[in-house]
Design a protein around this motif. Structure first.
Motif, PDB file in Angstrom:
ATOM      1  N   ARG A  69       0.847  -1.191   0.000  1.00  0.00           N
ATOM      2  CA  ARG A  69       0.000   0.000   0.000  1.00  0.00           C
ATOM      3  C   ARG A  69       0.876   1.231   0.000  1.00  0.00           C
ATOM      4  O   ARG A  69       1.884   1.278   0.691  1.00  0.00           O
ATOM      5  N   SER A  70       0.460   2.224  -0.728  1.00  0.00           N
ATOM      6  CA  SER A  70       1.185   3.489  -0.673  1.00  0.00           C
ATOM      7  C   SER A  70       0.665   4.293   0.512  1.00  0.00           C
ATOM      8  O   SER A  70      -0.506   4.211   0.884  1.00  0.00           O
ATOM      9  N   LEU A  71       1.533   5.071   1.090  1.00  0.00           N
ATOM     10  CA  LEU A  71       1.176   5.851   2.276  1.00  0.00           C
ATOM     11  C   LEU A  71       0.104   6.909   1.979  1.00  0.00           C
ATOM     12  O   LEU A  71      -0.841   7.044   2.761  1.00  0.00           O
ATOM     13  N   PRO A  72       0.186   7.665   0.879  1.00  0.00           N
ATOM     14  CA  PRO A  72      -0.885   8.642   0.616  1.00  0.00           C
ATOM     15  C   PRO A  72      -2.258   7.992   0.460  1.00  0.00           C
ATOM     16  O   PRO A  72      -3.265   8.565   0.872  1.00  0.00           O
ATOM     17  N   ALA A  73      -2.310   6.815  -0.114  1.00  0.00           N
ATOM     18  CA  ALA A  73      -3.601   6.143  -0.283  1.00  0.00           C
ATOM     19  C   ALA A  73      -4.196   5.759   1.064  1.00  0.00           C
ATOM     20  O   ALA A  73      -5.391   5.943   1.300  1.00  0.00           O
ATOM     21  N   LEU A  74      -3.375   5.241   1.948  1.00  0.00           N
ATOM     22  CA  LEU A  74      -3.856   4.859   3.277  1.00  0.00           C
ATOM     23  C   LEU A  74      -4.286   6.082   4.079  1.00  0.00           C
ATOM     24  O   LEU A  74      -5.315   6.067   4.758  1.00  0.00           O
ATOM     25  N   ILE A  75      -3.524   7.163   3.977  1.00  0.00           N
ATOM     26  CA  ILE A  75      -3.884   8.414   4.656  1.00  0.00           C
ATOM     27  C   ILE A  75      -5.205   8.951   4.111  1.00  0.00           C
ATOM     28  O   ILE A  75      -6.050   9.431   4.868  1.00  0.00           O
ATOM     29  N   ALA A  76      -5.400   8.855   2.799  1.00  0.00           N
ATOM     30  CA  ALA A  76      -6.642   9.344   2.196  1.00  0.00           C
ATOM     31  C   ALA A  76      -7.840   8.556   2.695  1.00  0.00           C
ATOM     32  O   ALA A  76      -8.892   9.142   3.001  1.00  0.00           O
ATOM     33  N   VAL A  77      -7.710   7.242   2.820  1.00  0.00           N
ATOM     34  CA  VAL A  77      -8.834   6.430   3.289  1.00  0.00           C
ATOM     35  C   VAL A  77      -9.155   6.743   4.751  1.00  0.00           C
ATOM     36  O   VAL A  77     -10.316   6.932   5.119  1.00  0.00           O
ATOM     37  N   VAL A  78      -8.129   6.826   5.581  1.00  0.00           N
ATOM     38  CA  VAL A  78      -8.360   7.067   7.015  1.00  0.00           C
ATOM     39  C   VAL A  78      -8.921   8.467   7.256  1.00  0.00           C
ATOM     40  O   VAL A  78      -9.918   8.642   7.963  1.00  0.00           O
ATOM     41  N   LEU A  79      -8.298   9.484   6.663  1.00  0.00           N
ATOM     42  CA  LEU A  79      -8.799  10.854   6.857  1.00  0.00           C
ATOM     43  C   LEU A  79     -10.171  11.048   6.226  1.00  0.00           C
ATOM     44  O   LEU A  79     -11.009  11.785   6.753  1.00  0.00           O
ATOM     45  N   GLY A  80     -10.415  10.399   5.106  1.00  0.00           N
ATOM     46  CA  GLY A  80     -11.735  10.483   4.483  1.00  0.00           C
ATOM     47  C   GLY A  80     -12.814   9.868   5.355  1.00  0.00           C
ATOM     48  O   GLY A  80     -13.926  10.390   5.450  1.00  0.00           O
ATOM     49  N   ALA A  81     -12.492   8.756   6.020  1.00  0.00           N
ATOM     50  CA  ALA A  81     -13.461   8.123   6.922  1.00  0.00           C
ATOM     51  C   ALA A  81     -13.731   9.011   8.131  1.00  0.00           C
ATOM     52  O   ALA A  81     -14.889   9.174   8.548  1.00  0.00           O
ATOM     53  N   ILE A  82     -12.683   9.601   8.698  1.00  0.00           N
ATOM     54  CA  ILE A  82     -12.860  10.515   9.830  1.00  0.00           C
ATOM     55  C   ILE A  82     -13.670  11.730   9.411  1.00  0.00           C
ATOM     56  O   ILE A  82     -14.576  12.178  10.122  1.00  0.00           O
ATOM     57  N   ASP A  83     -13.358  12.255   8.260  1.00  0.00           N
ATOM     58  CA  ASP A  83     -14.054  13.423   7.727  1.00  0.00           C
ATOM     59  C   ASP A  83     -15.536  13.132   7.506  1.00  0.00           C
ATOM     60  O   ASP A  83     -16.403  13.933   7.871  1.00  0.00           O
ATOM     61  N   THR A  84     -15.839  11.982   6.925  1.00  0.00           N
ATOM     62  CA  THR A  84     -17.233  11.607   6.687  1.00  0.00           C
ATOM     63  C   THR A  84     -17.979  11.410   7.998  1.00  0.00           C
ATOM     64  O   THR A  84     -19.126  11.848   8.151  1.00  0.00           O
ATOM     65  N   LEU A  85     -17.344  10.763   8.957  1.00  0.00           N
ATOM     66  CA  LEU A  85     -17.971  10.546  10.257  1.00  0.00           C
ATOM     67  C   LEU A  85     -18.270  11.865  10.966  1.00  0.00           C
ATOM     68  O   LEU A  85     -19.366  12.058  11.510  1.00  0.00           O
ATOM     69  N   LEU A  86     -17.328  12.787  10.940  1.00  0.00           N
ATOM     70  CA  LEU A  86     -17.554  14.099  11.563  1.00  0.00           C
ATOM     71  C   LEU A  86     -18.670  14.871  10.861  1.00  0.00           C
ATOM     72  O   LEU A  86     -19.464  15.555  11.511  1.00  0.00           O
ATOM     73  N   ALA A  87     -18.741  14.762   9.550  1.00  0.00           N
ATOM     74  CA  ALA A  87     -19.800  15.459   8.811  1.00  0.00           C
ATOM     75  C   ALA A  87     -21.170  14.874   9.139  1.00  0.00           C
ATOM     76  O   ALA A  87     -22.149  15.615   9.282  1.00  0.00           O
ATOM     77  N   ILE A  88     -21.248  13.554   9.282  1.00  0.00           N
ATOM     78  CA  ILE A  88     -22.524  12.929   9.634  1.00  0.00           C
ATOM     79  C   ILE A  88     -22.945  13.324  11.048  1.00  0.00           C
ATOM     80  O   ILE A  88     -24.120  13.624  11.301  1.00  0.00           O
ATOM     81  N   ILE A  89     -21.995  13.357  11.976  1.00  0.00           N
ATOM     82  CA  ILE A  89     -22.309  13.788  13.347  1.00  0.00           C
ATOM     83  C   ILE A  89     -22.767  15.237  13.363  1.00  0.00           C
ATOM     84  O   ILE A  89     -23.726  15.602  14.050  1.00  0.00           O
ATOM     85  N   TRP A  90     -22.112  16.085  12.582  1.00  0.00           N
ATOM     86  CA  TRP A  90     -22.498  17.501  12.526  1.00  0.00           C
ATOM     87  C   TRP A  90     -23.907  17.658  11.944  1.00  0.00           C
ATOM     88  O   TRP A  90     -24.705  18.448  12.442  1.00  0.00           O
ATOM     89  N   LEU A  91     -24.209  16.899  10.893  1.00  0.00           N
ATOM     90  CA  LEU A  91     -25.546  16.977  10.305  1.00  0.00           C
ATOM     91  C   LEU A  91     -26.610  16.442  11.262  1.00  0.00           C
ATOM     92  O   LEU A  91     -27.706  16.988  11.346  1.00  0.00           O
TER      93      LEU A  91
END
Length: 102
Positions: A69-91
């Motif tokens: 796995r490339s590091l940017p790809a793994l970072i994108a998946v993890v940060l994207g999941a955190i970002d989506t979770l925070l957006a759902i909680i905010w909504l």
């Protein structure tokens, strides 16, 4: 005499020198795009950019968890999941009881 549209493509399929490795951007580019979407999603449109970062990271990882796995790809998946979770909680908190007309 009329020229047919499909005649040239039947005789000469795509030459390998002009095509990319797949049908789109390469994996390193997708990983970087995913990281950019994830970081930008913390500030604006997290509900849209979070899942976009997850998709870009997943495609950059080769659509599997195993292997290299490339590091940017793994970072994108993890940060994207955190970002989506925070957006759902905010909504969800914005539409809770006590917020609205009544």
């Amino acid at each position: 005499m009329m020229a047919s549209f499909g005649e040239g493509t039947r005789r000469h399929p795509r030459s390998r020198g002009r095509t990319w490795s797949g049908s789109g951007p390469d994996r390193a580019t997708l990983g970087i795009i995913g990281v950019i979407c994830a970081v930008a999603g913390f500030f604006v449109l997290g509900i849209v950019l979070g899942p976009a970062a997850i998709v870009c990271g997943w495609l950059a990882m080769g659509r599997s968890w195993g292997g290299t796995r490339s590091l940017p790809a793994l970072i994108a998946v993890v940060l994207g999941a955190i970002d989506t979770l925070l957006a759902i909680i905010w909504l969800a908190s914005a539409t809770g009881p006590g917020y609205g007309v009544f």
